[in-house]
Design a protein around this motif. Structure first.
Motif, PDB file in Angstrom:
ATOM      1  N   ARG A 121       0.787  -1.229   0.000  1.00  0.00           N
ATOM      2  CA  ARG A 121       0.000   0.000   0.000  1.00  0.00           C
ATOM      3  C   ARG A 121       0.821   1.282   0.000  1.00  0.00           C
ATOM      4  O   ARG A 121       0.323   2.330  -0.395  1.00  0.00           O
ATOM      5  CB  ARG A 121      -0.950   0.003   1.201  1.00  0.00           C
ATOM      6  N   ALA A 122       2.066   1.236   0.452  1.00  0.00           N
ATOM      7  CA  ALA A 122       2.860   2.466   0.492  1.00  0.00           C
ATOM      8  C   ALA A 122       3.127   2.949  -0.932  1.00  0.00           C
ATOM      9  O   ALA A 122       3.164   2.165  -1.880  1.00  0.00           O
ATOM     10  CB  ALA A 122       4.174   2.220   1.232  1.00  0.00           C
ATOM     11  N   LEU A 123       3.323   4.258  -1.083  1.00  0.00           N
ATOM     12  CA  LEU A 123       3.456   4.861  -2.415  1.00  0.00           C
ATOM     13  C   LEU A 123       4.897   4.742  -2.917  1.00  0.00           C
ATOM     14  O   LEU A 123       5.684   5.705  -2.889  1.00  0.00           O
ATOM     15  CB  LEU A 123       2.991   6.321  -2.369  1.00  0.00           C
ATOM     16  N   PHE A 124       5.225   3.533  -3.364  1.00  0.00           N
ATOM     17  CA  PHE A 124       6.497   3.275  -4.030  1.00  0.00           C
ATOM     18  C   PHE A 124       6.198   2.521  -5.320  1.00  0.00           C
ATOM     19  O   PHE A 124       5.237   1.743  -5.386  1.00  0.00           O
ATOM     20  CB  PHE A 124       7.424   2.414  -3.162  1.00  0.00           C
ATOM     21  N   TRP A 125       7.040   2.756  -6.326  1.00  0.00           N
ATOM     22  CA  TRP A 125       6.904   2.028  -7.578  1.00  0.00           C
ATOM     23  C   TRP A 125       8.273   1.467  -7.923  1.00  0.00           C
ATOM     24  O   TRP A 125       9.279   2.179  -7.894  1.00  0.00           O
ATOM     25  CB  TRP A 125       6.368   2.953  -8.682  1.00  0.00           C
ATOM     26  N   LYS A 126       8.273   0.205  -8.254  1.00  0.00           N
ATOM     27  CA  LYS A 126       9.528  -0.538  -8.405  1.00  0.00           C
ATOM     28  C   LYS A 126       9.636  -1.081  -9.818  1.00  0.00           C
ATOM     29  O   LYS A 126       8.682  -1.679 -10.338  1.00  0.00           O
ATOM     30  CB  LYS A 126       9.501  -1.707  -7.414  1.00  0.00           C
ATOM     31  N   SER A 127      10.775  -0.892 -10.444  1.00  0.00           N
ATOM     32  CA  SER A 127      11.018  -1.494 -11.768  1.00  0.00           C
ATOM     33  C   SER A 127      12.270  -2.351 -11.701  1.00  0.00           C
ATOM     34  O   SER A 127      13.200  -2.068 -10.950  1.00  0.00           O
ATOM     35  CB  SER A 127      11.189  -0.400 -12.828  1.00  0.00           C
TER      36      SER A 127
ATOM     37  N   VAL B  67      -9.977  19.535 -10.860  1.00  0.00           N
ATOM     38  CA  VAL B  67      -8.589  20.002 -10.803  1.00  0.00           C
ATOM     39  C   VAL B  67      -8.588  21.455 -11.227  1.00  0.00           C
ATOM     40  O   VAL B  67      -9.136  21.798 -12.281  1.00  0.00           O
ATOM     41  CB  VAL B  67      -7.698  19.189 -11.769  1.00  0.00           C
ATOM     42  N   GLU B  68      -7.989  22.315 -10.427  1.00  0.00           N
ATOM     43  CA  GLU B  68      -7.900  23.729 -10.778  1.00  0.00           C
ATOM     44  C   GLU B  68      -6.459  24.070 -11.127  1.00  0.00           C
ATOM     45  O   GLU B  68      -5.529  23.301 -10.833  1.00  0.00           O
ATOM     46  CB  GLU B  68      -8.368  24.585  -9.590  1.00  0.00           C
ATOM     47  N   ASP B  69      -6.291  25.217 -11.743  1.00  0.00           N
ATOM     48  CA  ASP B  69      -4.948  25.708 -12.036  1.00  0.00           C
ATOM     49  C   ASP B  69      -4.219  25.821 -10.696  1.00  0.00           C
ATOM     50  O   ASP B  69      -4.824  26.183  -9.681  1.00  0.00           O
ATOM     51  CB  ASP B  69      -5.042  27.077 -12.741  1.00  0.00           C
ATOM     52  N   ASP B  70      -2.929  25.488 -10.667  1.00  0.00           N
ATOM     53  CA  ASP B  70      -2.109  25.460  -9.441  1.00  0.00           C
ATOM     54  C   ASP B  70      -2.264  24.158  -8.648  1.00  0.00           C
ATOM     55  O   ASP B  70      -1.521  23.955  -7.686  1.00  0.00           O
ATOM     56  CB  ASP B  70      -2.395  26.635  -8.485  1.00  0.00           C
ATOM     57  N   ASP B  71      -3.204  23.299  -9.026  1.00  0.00           N
ATOM     58  CA  ASP B  71      -3.316  22.003  -8.338  1.00  0.00           C
ATOM     59  C   ASP B  71      -2.240  21.034  -8.851  1.00  0.00           C
ATOM     60  O   ASP B  71      -1.704  21.211  -9.955  1.00  0.00           O
ATOM     61  CB  ASP B  71      -4.694  21.362  -8.589  1.00  0.00           C
ATOM     62  N   GLU B  72      -1.991  20.019  -8.019  1.00  0.00           N
ATOM     63  CA  GLU B  72      -1.096  18.933  -8.432  1.00  0.00           C
ATOM     64  C   GLU B  72      -1.942  17.675  -8.545  1.00  0.00           C
ATOM     65  O   GLU B  72      -2.546  17.242  -7.568  1.00  0.00           O
ATOM     66  CB  GLU B  72       0.000  18.759  -7.379  1.00  0.00           C
ATOM     67  N   LEU B  73      -1.994  17.135  -9.745  1.00  0.00           N
ATOM     68  CA  LEU B  73      -2.762  15.902  -9.970  1.00  0.00           C
ATOM     69  C   LEU B  73      -1.784  14.761 -10.221  1.00  0.00           C
ATOM     70  O   LEU B  73      -0.964  14.822 -11.133  1.00  0.00           O
ATOM     71  CB  LEU B  73      -3.681  16.067 -11.188  1.00  0.00           C
ATOM     72  N   ALA B  74      -1.877  13.716  -9.373  1.00  0.00           N
ATOM     73  CA  ALA B  74      -0.960  12.573  -9.525  1.00  0.00           C
ATOM     74  C   ALA B  74      -1.734  11.351  -9.987  1.00  0.00           C
ATOM     75  O   ALA B  74      -2.829  11.073  -9.494  1.00  0.00           O
ATOM     76  CB  ALA B  74      -0.244  12.284  -8.211  1.00  0.00           C
ATOM     77  N   PHE B  75      -1.163  10.637 -10.946  1.00  0.00           N
ATOM     78  CA  PHE B  75      -1.714   9.368 -11.436  1.00  0.00           C
ATOM     79  C   PHE B  75      -0.899   8.242 -10.811  1.00  0.00           C
ATOM     80  O   PHE B  75       0.314   8.165 -11.021  1.00  0.00           O
ATOM     81  CB  PHE B  75      -1.640   9.321 -12.962  1.00  0.00           C
ATOM     82  N   LEU B  76      -1.587   7.383 -10.049  1.00  0.00           N
ATOM     83  CA  LEU B  76      -0.902   6.395  -9.218  1.00  0.00           C
ATOM     84  C   LEU B  76      -1.255   4.974  -9.656  1.00  0.00           C
ATOM     85  O   LEU B  76      -2.332   4.468  -9.348  1.00  0.00           O
ATOM     86  CB  LEU B  76      -1.321   6.571  -7.747  1.00  0.00           C
ATOM     87  N   PRO B  77      -0.353   4.296 -10.345  1.00  0.00           N
ATOM     88  CA  PRO B  77      -0.611   2.885 -10.683  1.00  0.00           C
ATOM     89  C   PRO B  77      -0.422   2.016  -9.434  1.00  0.00           C
ATOM     90  O   PRO B  77      -0.017   2.528  -8.388  1.00  0.00           O
ATOM     91  CB  PRO B  77       0.431   2.580 -11.746  1.00  0.00           C
ATOM     92  N   PRO B  78      -0.714   0.710  -9.525  1.00  0.00           N
ATOM     93  CA  PRO B  78      -0.522  -0.160  -8.360  1.00  0.00           C
ATOM     94  C   PRO B  78       0.900  -0.022  -7.818  1.00  0.00           C
ATOM     95  O   PRO B  78       1.863   0.003  -8.588  1.00  0.00           O
ATOM     96  CB  PRO B  78      -0.774  -1.569  -8.921  1.00  0.00           C
ATOM     97  N   VAL B  79       0.995   0.064  -6.498  1.00  0.00           N
ATOM     98  CA  VAL B  79       2.285   0.338  -5.866  1.00  0.00           C
ATOM     99  C   VAL B  79       3.066  -0.955  -5.653  1.00  0.00           C
ATOM    100  O   VAL B  79       2.514  -2.058  -5.702  1.00  0.00           O
ATOM    101  CB  VAL B  79       2.073   1.046  -4.513  1.00  0.00           C
ATOM    102  N   SER B  80       4.368  -0.817  -5.402  1.00  0.00           N
ATOM    103  CA  SER B  80       5.199  -1.982  -5.076  1.00  0.00           C
ATOM    104  C   SER B  80       6.456  -1.498  -4.381  1.00  0.00           C
ATOM    105  O   SER B  80       7.407  -1.097  -5.013  1.00  0.00           O
ATOM    106  CB  SER B  80       5.554  -2.779  -6.330  1.00  0.00           C
ATOM    107  N   GLY B  81       6.423  -1.539  -3.058  1.00  0.00           N
ATOM    108  CA  GLY B  81       7.577  -1.100  -2.273  1.00  0.00           C
ATOM    109  C   GLY B  81       8.281  -2.271  -1.647  1.00  0.00           C
ATOM    110  O   GLY B  81       8.113  -3.413  -2.064  1.00  0.00           O
ATOM    111  N   GLY B  82       9.073  -1.968  -0.606  1.00  0.00           N
ATOM    112  CA  GLY B  82       9.771  -3.002   0.176  1.00  0.00           C
ATOM    113  C   GLY B  82      10.774  -3.723  -0.658  1.00  0.00           C
ATOM    114  O   GLY B  82      10.965  -4.907  -0.512  1.00  0.00           O
TER     115      GLY B  82
END
Lengths: 153, 82, 153, 82
Positions: A121-127, B67-82
């Protein structure tokens, strides 16, 4: 609870960080740590580079909320999350999580919980870049199942 | 100018992690994807996938959010950390 | 599986040991460690000295069997147990357990399993000396319950 | 001589972790506890408690097992490591 979060843009030494974490403890009897390392090979074969990206500010904020959640679920004296971003090579540390508590069960469960969060769930993306090219990694079904154990969204 | 952020494979598709777009009026996220699709249908198709989440100024929103001017819009695909 | 066991008669540095353990890994992506510390206070009040005794040779042999058991239960690249004996003071490390595997679940579970063993079945005897005198410690009911999770005798 | 080892609080009761005893013939563990009880009833009572385990030469045995001269008999109270 003492909570430390760091996004590391350069290589870090997990054991030095863990020593500093331990030495600052006052009453804990149990410290559990998880260190994640870049594996030299993935299912796609030998990996030459692992790339990790985060959403600066937003990623840290969400980790802080999850640490606070862990602090409500378990009696922790301290918890630590260090996560690398940038380009990594085989055997480099990716992540260090540590949890300290009076008793070992809380420390084990909190570290386990934090890793499940970071994996799914954390906001990281790995390639992974290998001979086959660059591949963006998505969590395995097991990662989602692990995270679901804690009843989190 | 609104800032658009494309994470993970979306950045590869967009050709950059960040892009700016001038907005004379507020647009929904869905509308903005439509605008992007006029010059890049592949990107717009990827941005509109079910599993892509949207965040305006760091807060998760749905595709109807404005979304208004000066906003930050982020597109977030499925995450993968650790 | 690489298995290291050491009974330490003098203070040891858990993070140096953990660094050496990690650096010797070849394919593992996950390292879980548990460090046990002497708590400055127990239920009986402030503890001045913790005494730990073992049965030389026999204690190590039984730990080795348990490490082998862990190696059959989980796909581990390496596991480590270091346990202090002698007289310890507050904040000193008592025990270090580490488990390394390809994936994190195996590493977490193996470290947890080894600690449950060390707490409830390994041949160590612990005494706490406080203002109230010397008290021999026995496992808490929770320690036996934890160990029973693994279906061990 | 057989070596007797008293661990944990049993060592405090015995006054030492180790003691030697000459055995002209094999004795069961239970018999040996009886012999020790002739000079120290408190110790023998503690050694005979249900939760004390016995090991001869490092192997767990029951109280009927025979101890011979040159054997090592260990009295093991409930353990507590970690």
């Amino acid at each position: 609870m003492r909570a430390d979060i760091r996004i590391a843009t350069q290589a870090f030494d997990p054991e030095s960080e863990l020593a500093a974490f331990r030495i600052a403890l006052s009453g804990a009897g149990a410290v559990v740590s998880f260190t994640g390392l870049v594996r030299p090979a993935s299912d796609a074969g030998a990996v030459s580079t692992l790339g990790l990206q985060h959403y600066p500010g937003v990623t840290e904020h969400a980790i802080a909320e999850t640490l606070a959640d862990a602090g409500e679920r378990w009696a922790l004296e301290a918890a630590l999350v260090i996560h690398r971003v940038g380009d990594l090579t085989a055997h480099e540390p990716i992540v260090l999580v540590a949890a300290a508590s009076r008793h070992r069960r809380a420390a084990f469960e909190a570290a386990d919980f934090l890793m499940d969060y970071l994996k799914s769930r954390a906001l990281f993306w790995k390639s992974e870049t290998s001979a086959q090219g660059k591949l963006w990694v998505e969590p395995r079904a097991a990662d989602y199942a692990d995270a679901a154990r804690w009843g989190v969204r | 100018m609104a800032r658009l952020l494309f994470f993970g494979r979306l950045g590869d598709l967009a050709g950059a992690v960040e892009r700016s777009i001038g907005l004379s009026q507020a647009h929904s996220v869905a509308d903005l994807i439509g605008v992007l699709g006029q010059s890049d249908r592949l990107l717009a198709s990827a941005l509109g996938e079910d599993r892509i989440r949207y965040a305006i100024n760091g807060t998760i929103v749905d595709s109807g959010a404005l979304v208004e001017d000066d906003d930050e819009l982020a597109f977030l695909p499925p995450v993968s950390g650790g």
